[in-house]
Scaffold this motif. Structure first.
Motif, PDB file in Angstrom:
ATOM      1  N   SER A 128       1.463 -34.511  15.899  1.00 11.86           N
ATOM      2  CA  SER A 128       1.120 -33.279  16.625  1.00 11.86           C
ATOM      3  C   SER A 128      -0.383 -33.031  16.590  1.00 11.86           C
ATOM      4  CB  SER A 128       1.842 -32.083  16.008  1.00 11.86           C
ATOM      5  OG  SER A 128       3.235 -32.240  16.120  1.00 11.86           O
ATOM      6  N   ALA A 159      -2.015 -35.398  18.956  1.00 14.22           N
ATOM      7  CA  ALA A 159      -1.737 -35.000  20.343  1.00 14.22           C
ATOM      8  C   ALA A 159      -2.646 -33.849  20.764  1.00 14.22           C
ATOM      9  CB  ALA A 159      -0.269 -34.609  20.493  1.00 14.22           C
ATOM     10  N   ASP A 196      -1.143 -24.220  12.988  1.00 11.25           N
ATOM     11  CA  ASP A 196       0.308 -24.385  12.966  1.00 11.25           C
ATOM     12  C   ASP A 196       0.919 -23.303  12.083  1.00 11.25           C
ATOM     13  OD1 ASP A 196       2.871 -25.428  13.244  1.00 11.25           O
ATOM     14  OD2 ASP A 196       2.562 -26.999  11.739  1.00 11.25           O
ATOM     15  N   ALA A 238       6.793 -23.584  17.707  1.00 12.23           N
ATOM     16  CA  ALA A 238       7.873 -23.983  18.617  1.00 12.23           C
ATOM     17  C   ALA A 238       8.876 -22.847  18.814  1.00 12.23           C
ATOM     18  CB  ALA A 238       8.587 -25.213  18.062  1.00 12.23           C
ATOM     19  N   THR A 260       4.991 -24.863  21.718  1.00 11.69           N
ATOM     20  CA  THR A 260       5.212 -26.276  22.033  1.00 11.69           C
ATOM     21  C   THR A 260       6.487 -26.392  22.860  1.00 11.69           C
ATOM     22  OG1 THR A 260       6.373 -26.581  19.935  1.00 11.69           O
ATOM     23  CG2 THR A 260       4.034 -27.128  19.976  1.00 11.69           C
ATOM     24  N   PRO A 261       6.541 -27.326  23.785  1.00 12.85           N
ATOM     25  CA  PRO A 261       5.501 -28.289  24.140  1.00 12.85           C
ATOM     26  C   PRO A 261       4.325 -27.587  24.846  1.00 12.85           C
ATOM     27  CG  PRO A 261       7.332 -28.500  25.651  1.00 12.85           C
ATOM     28  CD  PRO A 261       7.735 -27.476  24.620  1.00 12.85           C
ATOM     29  N   ILE A 262       3.136 -28.002  24.468  1.00 17.05           N
ATOM     30  CA  ILE A 262       1.927 -27.341  24.962  1.00 17.05           C
ATOM     31  C   ILE A 262       1.549 -27.867  26.341  1.00 17.05           C
ATOM     32  CG2 ILE A 262      -0.563 -27.119  24.533  1.00 17.05           C
ATOM     33  CD1 ILE A 262       0.159 -27.009  21.540  1.00 17.05           C
TER      34      ILE A 262
END
Length: 197
Positions: free
Chosen positions: A15, A18, A58, A89, A111-113
């Motif tokens: 993550s 990403a 996060d 999420a 998420t998903p971003i």
């Protein structure tokens, strides 16, 4: 001028990569630097070392979670105003979202971003940080200019003071010569007695 920095904090390596890739690829040559941390503790060390335009944090991390990390970041005067965007999420968890805002979050990313949303949110804070850095730079330049002007004024005042002192000495000498001429006989140079009425 320094580039603003963006801190990405996520315990999940994939993550984190990403997010970093989304931020660095979408702009090509970015006008900010991306810094990463894999835990709340590591994020705190980075925050002590650098200033950040924005922190993407996060929420769910083992040990120190995002809420605790945000609370500690915002408890320090130097970092109290750093904007934090929580990444999670959990769409429907209103209580967690409320808790995040209470801990100092300015926004949430789910998420998903979506890359465009991520980039536009980061860009806002980076642009603000760039303006702040520019303002600090101009303030520093103005302070230097002011200091130079003060030095120049002091030098000019010293010159004027020296010239004034020289003029005072010259006038005293002229007065002494005039007094000497007035009180001495011009031929014998002997002091004449004071005139008695």
């Amino acid at each position: 001028m320094l580039k603003p920095k963006v801190l990405l904090v996520n315990d999940h390596a994939a993550s984190l990569l990403a997010l970093e890739t989304l931020l660095t690829r979408s702009h090509g040559e970015t006008d900010y630097e991306v810094v990463t941390a894999r835990s709340g503790e590591e994020a705190l060390r980075k925050v002590l070392h650098d200033q950040f335009a924005v922190i993407l944090l996060d929420v769910s991390m083992p040990g120190m979670d995002g809420f605790e990390t945000a609370e500690i970041i915002h408890s320090h005067p130097r970092t109290a105003s750093v904007p934090i965007i929580f990444v999670t999420a959990h769409y429907a968890d209103e209580m967690n979202r409320l808790k995040g805002y209470q801990k100092g979050a300015v926004d949430y990313l789910f998420t998903p971003i979506i890359p465009q949303i991520l980039q536009s949110k980061v860009d806002i804070f980076v642009e603000l940080a760039k303006k702040n850095l520019e303002l600090e730079h101009k303030t520093h330049q103005l302070a230097e200019l002011n200091r130079d002007l003060q030095v120049q004024q002091m030098q000019e005042l010293k010159k004027m003071n020296s010239a004034l002192q020289a003029e005072i000495i010259e006038r005293r000498q002229a007065e002494e010569r005039a007094h000497g001429l007035a009180t001495r006989d011009p031929l014998t140079r002997i002091a004449e007695p004071p005139f008695l009425a």
